[in-house]
Design a protein around this motif. Structure first.
Motif, PDB file in Angstrom:
ATOM      1  N   ASN A 127       0.797  -1.208   0.000  1.00 58.19           N
ATOM      2  CA  ASN A 127       0.000   0.000   0.000  1.00 58.19           C
ATOM      3  C   ASN A 127       0.837   1.268   0.000  1.00 58.19           C
ATOM      4  O   ASN A 127       0.342   2.354  -0.215  1.00 58.19           O
ATOM      5  CB  ASN A 127      -0.946   0.006   1.204  1.00 58.19           C
ATOM      6  N   LEU A 128       2.155   1.135   0.231  1.00 58.41           N
ATOM      7  CA  LEU A 128       3.039   2.294   0.154  1.00 58.41           C
ATOM      8  C   LEU A 128       3.037   2.903  -1.241  1.00 58.41           C
ATOM      9  O   LEU A 128       3.391   4.053  -1.438  1.00 58.41           O
ATOM     10  CB  LEU A 128       4.472   1.883   0.526  1.00 58.41           C
ATOM     11  N   TRP A 129       2.629   2.086  -2.220  1.00 57.66           N
ATOM     12  CA  TRP A 129       2.602   2.585  -3.604  1.00 57.66           C
ATOM     13  C   TRP A 129       1.172   2.804  -4.088  1.00 57.66           C
ATOM     14  O   TRP A 129       0.899   2.720  -5.267  1.00 57.66           O
ATOM     15  CB  TRP A 129       3.335   1.597  -4.511  1.00 57.66           C
ATOM     16  N   ALA A 130       0.263   3.092  -3.183  1.00 54.92           N
ATOM     17  CA  ALA A 130      -1.133   3.308  -3.563  1.00 54.92           C
ATOM     18  C   ALA A 130      -1.240   4.518  -4.482  1.00 54.92           C
ATOM     19  O   ALA A 130      -0.460   5.456  -4.416  1.00 54.92           O
ATOM     20  CB  ALA A 130      -1.986   3.535  -2.309  1.00 54.92           C
ATOM     21  N   CYS A 131      -2.272   4.492  -5.345  1.00 52.29           N
ATOM     22  CA  CYS A 131      -2.424   5.531  -6.351  1.00 52.29           C
ATOM     23  C   CYS A 131      -3.456   6.548  -5.900  1.00 52.29           C
ATOM     24  O   CYS A 131      -4.309   6.268  -5.081  1.00 52.29           O
ATOM     25  CB  CYS A 131      -2.906   4.915  -7.669  1.00 52.29           C
ATOM     26  N   SER A 132      -3.384   7.734  -6.449  1.00 52.38           N
ATOM     27  CA  SER A 132      -4.373   8.752  -6.152  1.00 52.38           C
ATOM     28  C   SER A 132      -4.692   9.522  -7.420  1.00 52.38           C
ATOM     29  O   SER A 132      -3.925   9.539  -8.373  1.00 52.38           O
ATOM     30  CB  SER A 132      -3.847   9.709  -5.081  1.00 52.38           C
ATOM     31  N   ASP A 133      -5.874  10.171  -7.416  1.00 54.68           N
ATOM     32  CA  ASP A 133      -6.302  10.917  -8.595  1.00 54.68           C
ATOM     33  C   ASP A 133      -5.434  12.133  -8.836  1.00 54.68           C
ATOM     34  O   ASP A 133      -5.481  12.732  -9.902  1.00 54.68           O
ATOM     35  CB  ASP A 133      -7.761  11.357  -8.416  1.00 54.68           C
ATOM     36  N   SER A 134      -4.632  12.521  -7.858  1.00 63.00           N
ATOM     37  CA  SER A 134      -3.838  13.734  -7.986  1.00 63.00           C
ATOM     38  C   SER A 134      -2.503  13.498  -8.662  1.00 63.00           C
ATOM     39  O   SER A 134      -1.742  14.425  -8.887  1.00 63.00           O
ATOM     40  CB  SER A 134      -3.590  14.338  -6.594  1.00 63.00           C
ATOM     41  N   ALA A 155     -11.395  12.932  12.491  1.00 63.38           N
ATOM     42  CA  ALA A 155     -10.035  13.440  12.674  1.00 63.38           C
ATOM     43  C   ALA A 155      -9.191  13.345  11.409  1.00 63.38           C
ATOM     44  O   ALA A 155      -8.116  13.937  11.340  1.00 63.38           O
ATOM     45  CB  ALA A 155      -9.342  12.693  13.811  1.00 63.38           C
ATOM     46  N   ILE A 156      -9.638  12.569  10.410  1.00 63.55           N
ATOM     47  CA  ILE A 156      -8.825  12.395   9.206  1.00 63.55           C
ATOM     48  C   ILE A 156      -9.631  12.727   7.960  1.00 63.55           C
ATOM     49  O   ILE A 156     -10.857  12.853   8.000  1.00 63.55           O
ATOM     50  CB  ILE A 156      -8.255  10.962   9.098  1.00 63.55           C
ATOM     51  N   TRP A 157      -8.926  12.843   6.848  1.00 59.08           N
ATOM     52  CA  TRP A 157      -9.563  13.261   5.595  1.00 59.08           C
ATOM     53  C   TRP A 157     -10.263  12.106   4.892  1.00 59.08           C
ATOM     54  O   TRP A 157     -11.385  12.250   4.400  1.00 59.08           O
ATOM     55  CB  TRP A 157      -8.510  13.881   4.673  1.00 59.08           C
ATOM     56  N   VAL A 158      -9.613  10.947   4.832  1.00 63.70           N
ATOM     57  CA  VAL A 158     -10.209   9.844   4.090  1.00 63.70           C
ATOM     58  C   VAL A 158      -9.675   8.511   4.608  1.00 63.70           C
ATOM     59  O   VAL A 158      -8.528   8.412   5.046  1.00 63.70           O
ATOM     60  CB  VAL A 158      -9.913   9.976   2.573  1.00 63.70           C
ATOM     61  N   MET A 159     -10.532   7.486   4.564  1.00 61.11           N
ATOM     62  CA  MET A 159     -10.137   6.116   4.894  1.00 61.11           C
ATOM     63  C   MET A 159     -10.236   5.284   3.623  1.00 61.11           C
ATOM     64  O   MET A 159     -11.337   5.021   3.145  1.00 61.11           O
ATOM     65  CB  MET A 159     -11.057   5.538   5.981  1.00 61.11           C
ATOM     66  N   GLU A 160      -9.096   4.891   3.087  1.00 55.15           N
ATOM     67  CA  GLU A 160      -9.090   4.167   1.819  1.00 55.15           C
ATOM     68  C   GLU A 160      -8.839   2.671   2.019  1.00 55.15           C
ATOM     69  O   GLU A 160      -8.314   2.232   3.047  1.00 55.15           O
ATOM     70  CB  GLU A 160      -8.019   4.743   0.880  1.00 55.15           C
ATOM     71  N   CYS A 161      -9.229   1.891   1.006  1.00 56.38           N
ATOM     72  CA  CYS A 161      -8.912   0.459   0.934  1.00 56.38           C
ATOM     73  C   CYS A 161      -9.316  -0.287   2.203  1.00 56.38           C
ATOM     74  O   CYS A 161      -8.534  -1.047   2.780  1.00 56.38           O
ATOM     75  CB  CYS A 161      -7.421   0.255   0.664  1.00 56.38           C
ATOM     76  N   ALA A 162     -10.536  -0.075   2.657  1.00 52.63           N
ATOM     77  CA  ALA A 162     -11.006  -0.718   3.881  1.00 52.63           C
ATOM     78  C   ALA A 162     -11.203  -2.218   3.678  1.00 52.63           C
ATOM     79  O   ALA A 162     -11.521  -2.683   2.588  1.00 52.63           O
ATOM     80  CB  ALA A 162     -12.318  -0.078   4.335  1.00 52.63           C
ATOM     81  N   ASP A 163     -11.003  -2.975   4.744  1.00 61.01           N
ATOM     82  CA  ASP A 163     -11.227  -4.419   4.749  1.00 61.01           C
ATOM     83  C   ASP A 163     -11.914  -4.775   6.064  1.00 61.01           C
ATOM     84  O   ASP A 163     -11.560  -4.243   7.116  1.00 61.01           O
ATOM     85  CB  ASP A 163      -9.895  -5.165   4.627  1.00 61.01           C
ATOM     86  N   SER A 169      -6.544   2.447   5.195  1.00 59.56           N
ATOM     87  CA  SER A 169      -5.348   3.262   4.989  1.00 59.56           C
ATOM     88  C   SER A 169      -5.686   4.734   5.188  1.00 59.56           C
ATOM     89  O   SER A 169      -6.649   5.242   4.618  1.00 59.56           O
ATOM     90  CB  SER A 169      -4.810   3.040   3.570  1.00 59.56           C
ATOM     91  N   ASN A 170      -4.884   5.398   5.994  1.00 56.57           N
ATOM     92  CA  ASN A 170      -4.990   6.844   6.154  1.00 56.57           C
ATOM     93  C   ASN A 170      -3.943   7.469   5.237  1.00 56.57           C
ATOM     94  O   ASN A 170      -2.744   7.364   5.496  1.00 56.57           O
ATOM     95  CB  ASN A 170      -4.741   7.232   7.613  1.00 56.57           C
ATOM     96  N   VAL A 171      -4.382   8.115   4.164  1.00 55.51           N
ATOM     97  CA  VAL A 171      -3.427   8.635   3.184  1.00 55.51           C
ATOM     98  C   VAL A 171      -2.558   9.745   3.757  1.00 55.51           C
ATOM     99  O   VAL A 171      -1.505  10.054   3.199  1.00 55.51           O
ATOM    100  CB  VAL A 171      -4.148   9.129   1.911  1.00 55.51           C
ATOM    101  N   ALA A 172      -3.000  10.354   4.863  1.00 55.05           N
ATOM    102  CA  ALA A 172      -2.220  11.444   5.450  1.00 55.05           C
ATOM    103  C   ALA A 172      -0.920  10.939   6.062  1.00 55.05           C
ATOM    104  O   ALA A 172       0.132  11.576   5.935  1.00 55.05           O
ATOM    105  CB  ALA A 172      -3.044  12.191   6.498  1.00 55.05           C
ATOM    106  N   ASP A 173      -0.971   9.783   6.747  1.00 54.09           N
ATOM    107  CA  ASP A 173       0.250   9.263   7.370  1.00 54.09           C
ATOM    108  C   ASP A 173       0.806   8.035   6.650  1.00 54.09           C
ATOM    109  O   ASP A 173       1.829   7.494   7.055  1.00 54.09           O
ATOM    110  CB  ASP A 173       0.017   8.946   8.851  1.00 54.09           C
ATOM    111  N   ARG A 174       0.107   7.593   5.586  1.00 50.16           N
ATOM    112  CA  ARG A 174       0.558   6.471   4.757  1.00 50.16           C
ATOM    113  C   ARG A 174       0.768   5.209   5.604  1.00 50.16           C
ATOM    114  O   ARG A 174       1.734   4.462   5.405  1.00 50.16           O
ATOM    115  CB  ARG A 174       1.825   6.834   3.988  1.00 50.16           C
ATOM    116  N   LYS A 175      -0.147   4.969   6.525  1.00 54.65           N
ATOM    117  CA  LYS A 175      -0.094   3.785   7.366  1.00 54.65           C
ATOM    118  C   LYS A 175      -1.437   3.067   7.329  1.00 54.65           C
ATOM    119  O   LYS A 175      -2.475   3.689   7.086  1.00 54.65           O
ATOM    120  CB  LYS A 175       0.239   4.154   8.816  1.00 54.65           C
ATOM    121  N   VAL A 176      -1.401   1.760   7.570  1.00 54.97           N
ATOM    122  CA  VAL A 176      -2.623   0.981   7.689  1.00 54.97           C
ATOM    123  C   VAL A 176      -3.044   0.955   9.154  1.00 54.97           C
ATOM    124  O   VAL A 176      -2.251   0.606  10.034  1.00 54.97           O
ATOM    125  CB  VAL A 176      -2.424  -0.456   7.164  1.00 54.97           C
ATOM    126  N   HIS A 177      -4.276   1.340   9.439  1.00 57.90           N
ATOM    127  CA  HIS A 177      -4.806   1.373  10.796  1.00 57.90           C
ATOM    128  C   HIS A 177      -5.849   0.263  10.963  1.00 57.90           C
ATOM    129  O   HIS A 177      -6.405  -0.223   9.982  1.00 57.90           O
ATOM    130  CB  HIS A 177      -5.462   2.732  11.070  1.00 57.90           C
TER     131      HIS A 177
END
Length: 281
Positions: free
Chosen positions: A15-22, A241-249, A262-270
């Protein structure tokens, strides 16, 4: 249990190489698919050395699925080029998560006027009635204002053998948050589908936003492949507290339900856990 944890470990690494629309795009012609599957050394300091990376492009948002002794790792093939045709789904398979066999392109990008001109993350599940493999994915349309459609919608492709995949098409399966009060209707991505044995329902978690903040919307249905049968419920989880939660399981082990994202702000899986999907216990 151990196999599933290993998949989550690999997910966190990939997930360190996750993609974004930006991400920037500068155009490009037809890409040549690299079919080599040798492990390659990571170039970033501290990264793991046992992982799969195509020689051309990058792995984005791995989508693991385990079936009959084999791991199938679907992922966004990130060329870092090719606008507007971004992120087709590719797949590799493995029995040990250290050597991989390339399985080809699973979901190609659609035409420019279609919802899935660019693809995003999703999830794979087997239909309990038909036995088909169902891959739910994000379709992103850049010209959404001009076309009068949501930026993002949930689409479906199916396979009987994990080799040949067929898109259901927008007329047969199309799910979005358009018209749903309180939701940012253009944010509707990263569907994860699972079956809840206790409720006897398929459940779909979708990344989105509400006035309360980053939100995981929850749809439920008794019919996996019928878009009209899916009903929006109260959100599964919200984090102001965060902007977006991606790739939920979401999955259950023992008496606990587990949620990872994944919290894209800190690039960690929570992760979060509870004895109920409502967050109790």
């Amino acid at each position: 249990m151990k196999k599933y944890i290993y998949v989550l470990f690999m997910f966190a690494t990939f997930n360190l190489w996750a993609c974004s629309d930006s991400e920037p795009s500068n155009g490009g012609g037809e890409e040549v698919v690299d079919k080599t599957t040798d492990c390659q050394s990571a170039s970033e300091k501290g990264a793991y050395t046992t992982w799969y990376k195509p020689a051309n492009g990058w792995v984005g948002d791995p989508i693991p699925y385990y079936d009959d002794g084999k791991f199938y790792i679907f992922y966004l093939q990130d060329w870092r080029s090719g606008y507007p045709f971004l992120h087709p789904w590719h797949m590799v398979s493995s029995t040990d998560l250290s050597s991989f066999t390339f399985g080809g392109e699973t979901i190609p990008c659609g035409k420019e006027e279609e919802q899935d001109v660019a693809l995003g993350t999703g999830g794979v599940i087997k239909d309990r009635i038909t036995g088909e493999y169902c891959a739910f994915y994000t379709g992103h349309q850049w010209k959404w204002q001009e076309m009068g459609v949501p930026t993002q919608a949930i689409l479906l492709t199916t396979s009987k053998d994990m080799k040949t995949w067929t898109k259901k098409g927008e007329h047969n399966f199309y799910l979005s948050l358009r018209g749903q009060s309180g939701y940012v209707e253009n944010d509707c991505r990263d569907p994860h589908v699972f079956y809840d044995e206790e409720d006897g329902l398929y459940k779909m978690v979708v990344t989105t936003h509400t006035n309360a903040g980053a939100t995981l919307a929850l749809f439920t249905s008794k019919e996996l492949q019928n878009a009209k049968a899916w009903t929006l419920q109260e959100p599964l989880y919200t984090d102001p507290a965060i902007w977006v939660m991606e790739c939920a399981d979401v999955f259950k082990e023992g008496e606990y339900w587990y949620l990872t994202y994944s919290n894209v702000a800190d690039r960690k899986v929570h992760y979060r856990y509870a004895k109920s999907l409502k967050g109790h216990g």
